[in-house]
Design a protein around this motif. Structure first.
Motif, short mmCIF file in Angstrom:
data_model
loop_
_atom_site.label_atom_id
_atom_site.label_comp_id
_atom_site.label_asym_id
_atom_site.label_seq_id
_atom_site.Cartn_x
_atom_site.Cartn_y
_atom_site.Cartn_z
N PHE A 219 28.47 47.03 -14.58
CA PHE A 219 28.32 46.56 -13.20
C PHE A 219 28.62 45.07 -13.12
CE2 PHE A 219 25.77 50.39 -13.32
CZ PHE A 219 25.95 50.95 -12.06
N ASP A 220 29.42 44.69 -12.10
CA ASP A 220 29.70 43.26 -11.93
C ASP A 220 29.38 42.78 -10.51
OD1 ASP A 220 31.66 44.42 -10.40
OD2 ASP A 220 33.35 43.45 -11.40
N ASP A 221 28.79 43.69 -9.68
CA ASP A 221 28.39 43.38 -8.30
C ASP A 221 29.56 42.92 -7.43
OD1 ASP A 221 25.73 44.03 -8.78
OD2 ASP A 221 25.28 42.05 -9.58
N ARG A 222 30.78 43.27 -7.85
CA ARG A 222 31.96 42.95 -7.04
C ARG A 222 32.90 44.15 -6.97
NH1 ARG A 222 36.97 41.16 -8.16
NH2 ARG A 222 36.46 41.01 -10.38
N THR A 223 33.32 44.61 -8.18
CA THR A 223 34.17 45.79 -8.24
C THR A 223 33.32 47.04 -8.45
OG1 THR A 223 35.91 44.46 -9.24
CG2 THR A 223 36.15 46.84 -9.41
N ILE A 224 32.32 46.93 -9.31
CA ILE A 224 31.41 48.05 -9.58
C ILE A 224 30.01 47.62 -9.16
CG2 ILE A 224 30.55 49.65 -11.33
CD1 ILE A 224 33.03 48.92 -13.02
N VAL A 225 29.46 48.31 -8.15
CA VAL A 225 28.19 47.90 -7.55
C VAL A 225 27.22 49.07 -7.50
CG1 VAL A 225 29.31 46.12 -6.13
CG2 VAL A 225 28.97 48.42 -5.19
N ASP A 226 25.94 48.75 -7.28
CA ASP A 226 24.95 49.80 -7.02
C ASP A 226 24.60 49.75 -5.53
OD1 ASP A 226 23.10 47.72 -6.64
OD2 ASP A 226 22.33 47.85 -8.68
N SER A 227 23.67 50.60 -5.10
CA SER A 227 23.36 50.72 -3.68
C SER A 227 22.65 49.48 -3.12
CB SER A 227 22.52 51.97 -3.42
OG SER A 227 21.34 51.95 -4.21
N ASP A 228 22.04 48.66 -3.97
CA ASP A 228 21.43 47.42 -3.50
C ASP A 228 22.49 46.32 -3.34
OD1 ASP A 228 18.97 48.53 -3.36
OD2 ASP A 228 18.01 47.27 -4.87
N GLY A 229 23.51 46.35 -4.20
CA GLY A 229 24.51 45.30 -4.20
C GLY A 229 25.65 45.51 -3.21
N VAL A 230 25.77 46.73 -2.69
CA VAL A 230 26.91 47.04 -1.82
C VAL A 230 26.89 46.23 -0.53
CG1 VAL A 230 25.86 48.99 -0.57
CG2 VAL A 230 28.32 48.97 -1.00
N ILE A 231 25.69 45.82 -0.07
CA ILE A 231 25.64 45.04 1.19
C ILE A 231 26.11 43.60 0.98
CG2 ILE A 231 23.77 46.43 2.17
CD1 ILE A 231 21.89 44.05 1.53
N ASN A 232 26.32 43.20 -0.30
CA ASN A 232 26.77 41.82 -0.58
C ASN A 232 28.24 41.74 -0.96
OD1 ASN A 232 24.14 40.71 -0.17
ND2 ASN A 232 23.54 41.46 -2.20
N LEU A 233 29.01 42.79 -0.69
CA LEU A 233 30.44 42.75 -1.01
C LEU A 233 31.12 41.62 -0.24
CD1 LEU A 233 31.39 46.55 -0.94
CD2 LEU A 233 31.32 45.06 -2.95
N GLN A 234 32.12 41.01 -0.86
CA GLN A 234 32.80 39.86 -0.26
C GLN A 234 33.82 40.25 0.81
OE1 GLN A 234 31.83 36.58 -1.12
NE2 GLN A 234 30.23 37.90 -1.96
N ALA A 235 34.26 41.50 0.78
CA ALA A 235 35.24 41.97 1.78
C ALA A 235 35.09 43.47 1.94
CB ALA A 235 36.66 41.64 1.31
N VAL A 236 35.52 43.98 3.08
CA VAL A 236 35.49 45.43 3.30
C VAL A 236 36.59 46.04 2.43
CG1 VAL A 236 35.82 47.28 4.98
CG2 VAL A 236 34.67 45.17 5.67
N PRO A 237 36.24 46.90 1.47
CA PRO A 237 37.26 47.44 0.55
C PRO A 237 38.21 48.40 1.27
CG PRO A 237 35.11 48.45 0.14
CD PRO A 237 34.88 47.38 1.15
N ARG A 238 39.46 48.42 0.81
CA ARG A 238 40.43 49.36 1.37
C ARG A 238 40.17 50.77 0.86
NH1 ARG A 238 45.52 46.40 -0.83
NH2 ARG A 238 43.93 46.18 -2.46
N SER A 239 39.63 50.85 -0.36
CA SER A 239 39.31 52.16 -0.94
C SER A 239 38.03 52.05 -1.75
CB SER A 239 40.47 52.65 -1.82
OG SER A 239 40.75 51.68 -2.82
N MET A 240 37.30 53.15 -1.83
CA MET A 240 36.00 53.14 -2.52
C MET A 240 35.72 54.51 -3.11
SD MET A 240 32.21 52.52 -0.83
CE MET A 240 32.09 50.75 -0.97
N VAL A 241 35.16 54.52 -4.33
CA VAL A 241 34.63 55.73 -4.92
C VAL A 241 33.12 55.65 -4.87
CG1 VAL A 241 34.36 57.08 -7.05
CG2 VAL A 241 36.60 56.17 -6.44
N VAL A 242 32.47 56.65 -4.29
CA VAL A 242 31.01 56.72 -4.25
C VAL A 242 30.58 57.78 -5.27
CG1 VAL A 242 28.98 57.28 -2.86
CG2 VAL A 242 30.88 56.01 -1.84
N VAL A 243 29.83 57.36 -6.27
CA VAL A 243 29.38 58.28 -7.32
C VAL A 243 27.97 58.74 -6.97
CG1 VAL A 243 28.98 58.59 -9.78
CG2 VAL A 243 30.75 57.01 -9.01
#
Length: 467
Positions: free
Chosen positions: A156-180
């Protein structure tokens, strides 16, 4: 002589209610938490931010109005993270102030820092200054909450690979996302980002999502998410995630590969008990960090209680609040009524889901006869006014006496109107009450009358033929 009659570890929903309930009973109460975590995960990274984010997404995308104004309708063409964060931060700040005010008004002492047990009647509090202070108490309530579970194999790096707590702190709206993980949290975020235009792929090792919900409701949700270009990979597991310069590569055990800007793990939650030194108080937690309690939320040590997510299922803010209140009353020697068995479940996907009582599958498995009454929002004037042509309310009714066995809602305000069914069920009401009741017009609540008439007509037809 103890410093406090009752100390609470954690200021989330369960901790707040426990502290205030004991203070109302005249006890000296202290609540321990970090300065930046007043309100717990619920207020700062979990429930409140995610639901605020959902409202911001619905408003800015204009998604809920597209039935009325066309599929191209948007309030804002380019939605940025700062647009979303502004509303979220506003609500967090306001809600934190409300909690501080409530604790102060009830004379609950705020003990700033993190606590760990010294023994069964005292804790060490680390306020961050490098020195620990000792606080003693007669009773204590552990309301430490949970954190997202992070598999050791994932970097986890809280930017490319995040958990459910860190997702609200993304720096930009991603164009694509995988939700595991296609649980409640995973599906809530999948639907939010899909509404923002993100290409979402959901990977779930089980064969279906939200398997505790009514199957027809889940199928309706799946249809709407597919309409937002969400792809589902059921029966699949993630073997590895590789970080590259511009994106992440998700490799599934089946050999499939998925490229995405962001990978969000929603793999359950872990009790935050590692740093509490439970063994010093004669307690232990299971491998998921959960503490075992009895019917009164008392642990194996008589003066220690535990409430909220840290004791496991159902791990909802709503039930946690009530657990905190009941635990505090029992700890203070007050008479306590058990929590009501009818607890509504609310899932804040887009569209939202809520239900109370049993599902069709549960009733079928227990060989309980039932009839189904359905009302569709498109048949209601209010449904047309708000632009919801897909919503529905389903009643499961006992043919023998007309009792409500389950209420399932999908669509606008589902988490609000489910409480009407909860109240009727809790008071032992029947489908006849809903048929005879007068509802405001036009409202979504009117769906209850439509569904009740539908169920009653089906029961009448069976009775006429079968005697």
């Amino acid at each position: 002589m103890y410093d406090y009659d009752l100390v609470v570890l954690g200021s989330g929903p369960s901790g707040q209610k426990a502290a205030i309930a004991a203070a109302k009973l005249g006890r000296r109460v202290g609540i321990v938490d970090r300065r930046d975590m007043i309100g717990g995960v619920c207020i700062n990274t979990g429930t409140v931010p995610s639901k605020t984010l959902r409202e911001a997404v619905l408003y800015l995308t204009g998604l809920s109005q597209r039935d009325l104004y066309g599929s191209s309708y948007r309030v804002k063409d380019e939605i940025t993270v700062s647009d979303l964060a502004a509303r979220t931060q506003h609500v967090i700040t306001r809600q934190t102030d409300v909690i501080r005010n409530q604790l102060a008004r009830n004379r609950v002492a705020m003990i700033t820092g993190t606590g760990r047990f010294a023994d069964a009647h005292s804790i060490w509090v680390d306020g961050g200054s490098g020195r620990e202070s000792k606080v003693t108490f007669d009773k204590i309530v552990i309301a430490a909450g949970t954190r997202p579970a992070r598999p050791d194999s994932v970097d986890f790096d809280d930017r490319t690979i995040v958990d459910s707590d860190g997702v609200i702190n993304l720096q930009a709206v991603p164009r694509s996302m995988v939700v595991v993980g296609a649980g409640v949290i995973g599906m809530e975020y999948a639907s939010m980002f899909a509404a923002l235009g993100t290409k979402v792929t959901v990977v779930e090792r089980r064969e279906r999502m939200l398997d505790f919900c009514d199957e027809e409701i889940v199928e309706s949700l799946k249809y709407h998410l597919r309409d937002l270009s969400v792809a589902f990979r059921f029966g699949e597991e993630v073997a590895a995630v590789e970080k590259h310069q511009t994106a992440a590569l998700c490799i599934l055990k089946s050999g499939k590969k998925i490229v995405a800007d962001t990978v969000m793990y929603s793999a359950g939650r872990q009790g935050q008990t590692d740093d509490l030194a439970l063994e010093a108080a004669g307690l232990e937690a299971d491998r998921r960090g959960r503490i075992a309690v009895d019917a009164n939320y008392r642990t194996t040590v008589d003066n220690i209680y535990a409430v909220g997510d840290v004791i496991g299922f159902p791990a909802l803010a709503s039930t946690s609040m009530e657990q905190g209140r009941l635990a505090a009353q029992h700890a203070c020697g007050e008479p306590v009524r058990e929590m009501h068995g009818l607890q509504p479940i609310g899932i804040y996907t887009i569209p939202e889901i809520s239900f109370v009582g049993q599902t069709e599958a549960q009733l079928t498995e227990s060989s309980t006869p039932f009839e189904v009454g359905i009302a569709r929002y498109r048949e209601l004037a209010r449904g047309q006014i708000v632009g919801d042509s897909y919503g529905m309310l389903k009643l499961l009714v006992s043919p023998a006496d007309g009792r409500l066995l389950g209420v399932h809602v999908f669509g606008t305000a589902a988490t609000e109107i489910v409480h009407i069914g909860q109240a009727v069920m809790g008071c032992g009401g029947t489908v006849d009450y809903l048929i005879d009741a007068v509802f405001n017009y036009p409202t979504l609540a009117e769906a209850y009358k439509v569904a009740a008439l539908d169920a009653a007509n089906k029961i009448r037809n069976i009775t006429r033929i079968d005697g």
